[in-house]
Design a protein around this motif. Structure first.
Motif, mmCIF file in Angstrom:
data_model
loop_
_atom_site.group_PDB
_atom_site.id
_atom_site.type_symbol
_atom_site.label_atom_id
_atom_site.label_comp_id
_atom_site.label_asym_id
_atom_site.label_seq_id
_atom_site.Cartn_x
_atom_site.Cartn_y
_atom_site.Cartn_z
ATOM 1 N N ILE A 49 10.771 53.186 -8.892
ATOM 2 C CA ILE A 49 10.719 51.909 -9.573
ATOM 3 C C ILE A 49 9.393 51.247 -9.226
ATOM 4 O O ILE A 49 8.732 51.623 -8.264
ATOM 5 C CB ILE A 49 11.905 51.014 -9.174
ATOM 6 C CG1 ILE A 49 11.995 50.868 -7.643
ATOM 7 C CG2 ILE A 49 13.190 51.567 -9.714
ATOM 8 C CD1 ILE A 49 13.118 49.972 -7.192
ATOM 9 N N ASP A 50 9.006 50.237 -10.016
ATOM 10 C CA ASP A 50 7.618 49.778 -9.991
ATOM 11 C C ASP A 50 7.113 49.289 -8.643
ATOM 12 O O ASP A 50 6.083 49.752 -8.159
ATOM 13 C CB ASP A 50 7.382 48.717 -11.069
ATOM 14 C CG ASP A 50 8.199 47.444 -10.857
ATOM 15 O OD1 ASP A 50 9.052 47.429 -9.961
ATOM 16 O OD2 ASP A 50 7.959 46.475 -11.594
ATOM 17 N N TYR A 51 7.819 48.367 -7.972
ATOM 18 C CA TYR A 51 7.226 47.816 -6.759
ATOM 19 C C TYR A 51 7.258 48.807 -5.605
ATOM 20 O O TYR A 51 6.391 48.792 -4.734
ATOM 21 C CB TYR A 51 7.881 46.485 -6.375
ATOM 22 C CG TYR A 51 9.234 46.587 -5.717
ATOM 23 C CD1 TYR A 51 9.372 46.452 -4.341
ATOM 24 C CD2 TYR A 51 10.384 46.787 -6.474
ATOM 25 C CE1 TYR A 51 10.617 46.515 -3.741
ATOM 26 C CE2 TYR A 51 11.626 46.843 -5.884
ATOM 27 C CZ TYR A 51 11.748 46.700 -4.519
ATOM 28 O OH TYR A 51 12.984 46.783 -3.926
ATOM 29 N N HIS A 52 8.224 49.722 -5.602
ATOM 30 C CA HIS A 52 8.204 50.775 -4.590
ATOM 31 C C HIS A 52 7.060 51.741 -4.864
ATOM 32 O O HIS A 52 6.451 52.277 -3.947
ATOM 33 C CB HIS A 52 9.545 51.512 -4.551
ATOM 34 C CG HIS A 52 10.551 50.826 -3.682
ATOM 35 N ND1 HIS A 52 10.749 51.163 -2.373
ATOM 36 C CD2 HIS A 52 11.378 49.788 -3.928
ATOM 37 C CE1 HIS A 52 11.671 50.374 -1.848
ATOM 38 N NE2 HIS A 52 12.061 49.532 -2.773
ATOM 39 N N ILE A 69 3.215 55.108 -3.427
ATOM 40 C CA ILE A 69 2.356 56.102 -4.072
ATOM 41 C C ILE A 69 1.096 56.422 -3.274
ATOM 42 O O ILE A 69 0.764 57.605 -3.088
ATOM 43 C CB ILE A 69 2.015 55.672 -5.519
ATOM 44 C CG1 ILE A 69 3.250 55.826 -6.407
ATOM 45 C CG2 ILE A 69 0.877 56.512 -6.076
ATOM 46 C CD1 ILE A 69 3.062 55.287 -7.815
ATOM 47 N N PRO A 70 0.340 55.424 -2.787
ATOM 48 C CA PRO A 70 -0.880 55.778 -2.035
ATOM 49 C C PRO A 70 -0.607 56.684 -0.844
ATOM 50 O O PRO A 70 -1.316 57.685 -0.629
ATOM 51 C CB PRO A 70 -1.423 54.412 -1.599
ATOM 52 C CG PRO A 70 -0.897 53.464 -2.626
ATOM 53 C CD PRO A 70 0.464 53.972 -2.961
ATOM 54 N N GLU A 71 0.427 56.346 -0.051
ATOM 55 C CA GLU A 71 0.758 57.170 1.115
ATOM 56 C C GLU A 71 1.299 58.532 0.699
ATOM 57 O O GLU A 71 0.995 59.556 1.319
ATOM 58 C CB GLU A 71 1.790 56.450 1.992
ATOM 59 C CG GLU A 71 1.232 55.292 2.781
ATOM 60 C CD GLU A 71 0.186 55.746 3.781
ATOM 61 O OE1 GLU A 71 0.477 56.662 4.568
ATOM 62 O OE2 GLU A 71 -0.939 55.204 3.756
ATOM 63 N N LEU A 72 2.119 58.548 -0.350
ATOM 64 C CA LEU A 72 2.701 59.808 -0.810
ATOM 65 C C LEU A 72 1.621 60.767 -1.278
ATOM 66 O O LEU A 72 1.630 61.958 -0.931
ATOM 67 C CB LEU A 72 3.702 59.534 -1.932
ATOM 68 C CG LEU A 72 4.427 60.749 -2.522
ATOM 69 C CD1 LEU A 72 5.159 61.527 -1.439
ATOM 70 C CD2 LEU A 72 5.395 60.311 -3.620
ATOM 71 N N ILE A 73 0.668 60.268 -2.058
ATOM 72 C CA ILE A 73 -0.417 61.133 -2.534
ATOM 73 C C ILE A 73 -1.262 61.639 -1.367
ATOM 74 O O ILE A 73 -1.635 62.819 -1.314
ATOM 75 C CB ILE A 73 -1.294 60.375 -3.555
ATOM 76 C CG1 ILE A 73 -0.507 60.150 -4.852
ATOM 77 C CG2 ILE A 73 -2.579 61.142 -3.852
ATOM 78 C CD1 ILE A 73 -1.250 59.346 -5.898
ATOM 79 N N LYS A 74 -1.547 60.766 -0.408
ATOM 80 C CA LYS A 74 -2.364 61.160 0.742
ATOM 81 C C LYS A 74 -1.700 62.292 1.530
ATOM 82 O O LYS A 74 -2.332 63.320 1.816
ATOM 83 C CB LYS A 74 -2.606 59.963 1.653
ATOM 84 C CG LYS A 74 -3.482 60.276 2.862
ATOM 85 C CD LYS A 74 -3.760 59.026 3.693
ATOM 86 C CE LYS A 74 -2.532 58.618 4.480
ATOM 87 N NZ LYS A 74 -2.826 57.491 5.409
ATOM 88 N N HIS A 75 -0.427 62.122 1.865
ATOM 89 C CA HIS A 75 0.278 63.148 2.639
ATOM 90 C C HIS A 75 0.521 64.409 1.816
ATOM 91 O O HIS A 75 0.461 65.528 2.340
ATOM 92 C CB HIS A 75 1.605 62.584 3.167
ATOM 93 C CG HIS A 75 1.447 61.553 4.235
ATOM 94 N ND1 HIS A 75 1.086 61.872 5.527
ATOM 95 C CD2 HIS A 75 1.576 60.212 4.203
ATOM 96 C CE1 HIS A 75 1.019 60.773 6.258
ATOM 97 N NE2 HIS A 75 1.308 59.743 5.471
#
Length: 319
Positions: free
Chosen positions: A104-107, A112-118
């Motif tokens: 959902i949008d605010y999550h 997203i930034p941390e998820l993409i990095k890891h």
């Protein structure tokens, strides 16, 4: 047609077409030519005596028969895949798998930034597709394999094929423009009910948790408008005396420049679980287990940062 004469690879073509809705993209996913996929689609149509997919602009829309078949075919292929995967070694830094995560949008803004990095650090050759979703549609998307997993707030669908794990909790707080007189003193129930409210509703119609609690108390607030997303809160509230309810996770997206003050609501609102949802059949899939662990780690760290922000943030007002 005798079952022994059926090419079971056709079912994989069907499964990818259902997910992608596009012959060209399906061909890329399958590592085949577009003509080969079109040829397989012709065989599928003959097999099931139905068009299965009809062209609609630039996409292929499934027919009612295809929609009916999709759940069973997807489940069957996933069961076979899970059986094979139990005996395969999943190596994140070697996989080229495409992973699809619903948020959902605010999550999304926080995760997203941390998820993409890891994700990039551990699986540099894999692809991560983050897709917007909602509580109403997420179950269907998981069950039809259009999502590998999803993160949803306050999920309440009961389906034995969906596995839920709680990765955190959000509390509802009141968001108010930092320059509003409403923040000059504690927000009492009287001042809360006298104020004008903004309701965050993805469909523009659904009532909020606060409305349900107030109704049980024999009370009602005045909602002047609805907005579809948490992310526009700073711009909607700025320069006004409006109040909106939001999850306290928004703390991680705010700073002093946001001009948003957060204060405790004058009514008792239950905390809301944040659920990570996967298909039951994928619980033993090493790749899904890896992705689940990655997300759980991010949320554990996020919970620590949220508590620190609540304790130290100069833009947070406690009522």
């Amino acid at each position: 047609m005798n079952f022994s004469g059926i090419d079971l690879n056709l079912l994989r073509v069907f499964d990818v077409l259902i997910r992608e809705g596009n012959v060209t993209v399906a061909a890329e996913r399958l590592g085949r030519t577009q003509s080969a996929v079109s040829h397989s689609l012709g065989k599928l149509r003959a097999l099931f005596k139905d068009k299965l997919f009809v062209r609609d602009g630039g996409s292929m829309k499934p027919t009612p028969r295809a929609i009916e078949l999709s759940a069973e075919i997807s489940d069957a292929l996933a069961s076979i895949r899970a059986t094979i995967d139990r005996y395969q070694l999943f190596v994140p830094d070697q996989t080229r798998r495409v992973f699809r995560v619903g948020l959902i949008d605010y999550h999304g803004a926080m995760v997203i930034p941390e998820l993409i990095k890891h994700f990039r650090a551990e699986a540099p050759h894999a692809t991560l597709n983050v897709m917007p979703t909602s509580k109403e549609e997420v179950g269907r998307l998981i069950l039809t394999r259009k999502l590998d997993c999803a993160i949803v707030l306050n999920f309440d669908q009961d389906d034995q094929n969906l596995l839920l794990s709680e990765v955190g909790r959000d509390d509802l707080v009141c968001a108010i423009w930092s320059g509003s007189p409403l923040l000059s003193q504690p927000l009492t129930l009287e001042r809360y009910l006298a104020a004008t409210h903004i309701q965050i509703s993805a469909d523009g119609m659904s009532e909020g948790l606060a409305d349900k609690v107030l109704r049980e108390m024999g009370l009602q607030r005045h909602v002047a408008a609805t907005i579809p997303s948490y992310l526009v809160i700073p711009w909607v509230l700025r320069g006004s005396d409006l109040i909106t309810h939001c999850a306290d996770s928004i703390l991680l997206t705010l700073d002093e420049k946001s001009e948003v003050g957060l204060t405790k609501a004058p009514i008792a609102l239950p905390s809301m679980p944040i659920s990570l949802i996967i298909h039951k059949q994928m619980a033993s899939d090493p790749a899904t287990t890896w992705l689940k662990r990655l997300i759980e780690g991010i949320y554990a760290d996020r919970q620590i940062r949220k508590e620190a922000a609540r304790a130290a943030g100069p833009f947070v007002t406690r009522g």
